[in-house]
Design a protein around this motif. Sequence first.
Motif, PDB file in Angstrom:
ATOM      1  N   MET A  73       4.529 -83.628 105.615  1.00 32.42           N
ATOM      2  CA  MET A  73       4.195 -82.577 104.501  1.00 32.42           C
ATOM      3  C   MET A  73       5.497 -81.793 104.184  1.00 32.42           C
ATOM      4  O   MET A  73       5.924 -81.266 105.152  1.00 32.42           O
ATOM      5  CB  MET A  73       2.798 -81.669 104.913  1.00 32.42           C
ATOM      6  CG  MET A  73       2.387 -80.634 104.228  1.00 32.42           C
ATOM      7  SD  MET A  73       1.108 -79.534 104.723  1.00 32.42           S
ATOM      8  CE  MET A  73       0.867 -78.422 103.593  1.00 32.42           C
ATOM      9  N   PRO A  74       5.592 -81.589 103.187  1.00 35.21           N
ATOM     10  CA  PRO A  74       6.656 -80.441 102.535  1.00 35.21           C
ATOM     11  C   PRO A  74       6.329 -79.150 103.223  1.00 35.21           C
ATOM     12  O   PRO A  74       5.084 -78.795 103.341  1.00 35.21           O
ATOM     13  CB  PRO A  74       6.717 -80.516 101.137  1.00 35.21           C
ATOM     14  CG  PRO A  74       6.238 -81.777 100.691  1.00 35.21           C
ATOM     15  CD  PRO A  74       5.098 -82.008 101.848  1.00 35.21           C
ATOM     16  N   TYR A  75       7.201 -78.635 103.969  1.00 37.40           N
ATOM     17  CA  TYR A  75       7.091 -77.275 104.701  1.00 37.40           C
ATOM     18  C   TYR A  75       5.847 -77.067 105.534  1.00 37.40           C
ATOM     19  O   TYR A  75       5.076 -76.305 105.756  1.00 37.40           O
ATOM     20  CB  TYR A  75       6.840 -76.235 103.440  1.00 37.40           C
ATOM     21  CG  TYR A  75       8.107 -76.181 102.566  1.00 37.40           C
ATOM     22  CD1 TYR A  75       9.342 -75.696 102.954  1.00 37.40           C
ATOM     23  CD2 TYR A  75       7.894 -76.783 101.253  1.00 37.40           C
ATOM     24  CE1 TYR A  75      10.354 -75.432 101.977  1.00 37.40           C
ATOM     25  CE2 TYR A  75       9.047 -76.681 100.519  1.00 37.40           C
ATOM     26  CZ  TYR A  75      10.174 -75.908 100.888  1.00 37.40           C
ATOM     27  OH  TYR A  75      11.353 -76.007 100.041  1.00 37.40           O
ATOM     28  N   LEU A  76       6.000 -78.052 106.477  1.00 38.37           N
ATOM     29  CA  LEU A  76       5.001 -78.493 107.635  1.00 38.37           C
ATOM     30  C   LEU A  76       4.788 -76.891 108.277  1.00 38.37           C
ATOM     31  O   LEU A  76       3.815 -76.357 108.681  1.00 38.37           O
ATOM     32  CB  LEU A  76       4.860 -79.651 108.158  1.00 38.37           C
ATOM     33  CG  LEU A  76       3.881 -79.726 109.201  1.00 38.37           C
ATOM     34  CD1 LEU A  76       2.411 -79.772 108.678  1.00 38.37           C
ATOM     35  CD2 LEU A  76       4.139 -81.185 109.984  1.00 38.37           C
ATOM     36  N   THR A  77       6.026 -76.789 108.826  1.00 35.05           N
ATOM     37  CA  THR A  77       6.020 -75.793 109.901  1.00 35.05           C
ATOM     38  C   THR A  77       5.473 -74.386 109.040  1.00 35.05           C
ATOM     39  O   THR A  77       4.815 -73.474 109.784  1.00 35.05           O
ATOM     40  CB  THR A  77       7.403 -75.463 110.214  1.00 35.05           C
ATOM     41  OG1 THR A  77       7.859 -76.730 111.016  1.00 35.05           O
ATOM     42  CG2 THR A  77       7.552 -74.339 111.086  1.00 35.05           C
TER      43      THR A  77
ATOM     44  N   MET B 120      -3.269 -81.453 107.275  1.00 37.99           N
ATOM     45  CA  MET B 120      -2.247 -80.899 106.769  1.00 37.99           C
ATOM     46  C   MET B 120      -1.879 -81.635 105.470  1.00 37.99           C
ATOM     47  O   MET B 120      -0.805 -82.547 105.692  1.00 37.99           O
ATOM     48  CB  MET B 120      -1.306 -80.758 107.916  1.00 37.99           C
ATOM     49  CG  MET B 120      -1.449 -79.784 109.134  1.00 37.99           C
ATOM     50  SD  MET B 120      -2.289 -78.319 108.605  1.00 37.99           S
ATOM     51  CE  MET B 120      -0.811 -77.614 107.764  1.00 37.99           C
ATOM     52  N   LYS B 121      -2.309 -80.988 104.343  1.00 33.24           N
ATOM     53  CA  LYS B 121      -1.697 -81.399 103.145  1.00 33.24           C
ATOM     54  C   LYS B 121      -1.599 -80.562 102.264  1.00 33.24           C
ATOM     55  O   LYS B 121      -2.431 -79.291 102.365  1.00 33.24           O
ATOM     56  CB  LYS B 121      -2.519 -82.746 102.561  1.00 33.24           C
ATOM     57  CG  LYS B 121      -3.938 -82.410 102.303  1.00 33.24           C
ATOM     58  CD  LYS B 121      -4.667 -83.664 101.742  1.00 33.24           C
ATOM     59  CE  LYS B 121      -6.013 -83.221 101.495  1.00 33.24           C
ATOM     60  NZ  LYS B 121      -6.807 -84.488 100.898  1.00 33.24           N
ATOM     61  N   LEU B 122      -1.353 -80.604 100.823  1.00 35.60           N
ATOM     62  CA  LEU B 122      -1.196 -79.710  99.611  1.00 35.60           C
ATOM     63  C   LEU B 122      -2.849 -79.341  99.505  1.00 35.60           C
ATOM     64  O   LEU B 122      -3.653 -80.044  99.406  1.00 35.60           O
ATOM     65  CB  LEU B 122      -0.742 -80.157  98.608  1.00 35.60           C
ATOM     66  CG  LEU B 122      -0.542 -79.228  97.522  1.00 35.60           C
ATOM     67  CD1 LEU B 122       0.560 -78.035  98.078  1.00 35.60           C
ATOM     68  CD2 LEU B 122       0.077 -79.857  96.309  1.00 35.60           C
TER      69      LEU B 122
END
Length: 225
Positions: free
Chosen positions: A181-185, A148-150
Amino acid sequence: MLKLFITATDTDAGKTYAAQALAHAFVSKNKKVAVYKPISAGCERIHHDLVNEDALLLLAQSNCQQTITQVNPIAFEQPIAPHIAAAQLKQEINLTDIQEGYERITALETDIVICEGAGGWRLPLGQGKFLSEFVQASHQDVILVVNMKLGCLNHAVLTYQSIIADGLKCLGWIANCPEDMPYLTENISELTTLLPIPKLAVLPFDKDITKAAKRIDISLLTSLL
């Protein structure tokens, strides 16, 4: 026998962590679990043998009395692409050798074999061959670990499409979340829509593999036994 191949969206994406958690989860349900990591690069030389840390971690979760050489028969010292490491040693990585090593694992009295890949789905072996060809030949079902990353949405969809195009079944995916991570959800929600397979777990990093194992929904997988 349930034969699972753990692949991921890229290298260092959490394959070993997810594979450990899966093995632990199955063992906790009194299943016999064998593990296999056919190829590794980045090993320590111990008593003239090359030992890979990820292979040792997998071995620690199995309960079939395997040796480290059985778990990881092809090992290279340098942490570089395996086919380049082999070429520098004037060696070749042979699909037949990988398959024969796997057959020795499946010959054990076991309920589940968890095989961890190297790199991503299309790991090159040299001579135009890919590790994915071994998965096809051995008829393993695939679990996709998404780092989970950009960029993971694109990588996950392309990897899934490649697995399906190879005629294999992808049983589910695991979200590996080692960083904030930004905005992971939102990204996990989007992947739930984009990938037409079950989400088996969301794994934030935890050194206690028992806790990670408890986060995995193995009910879908145990129903296949």
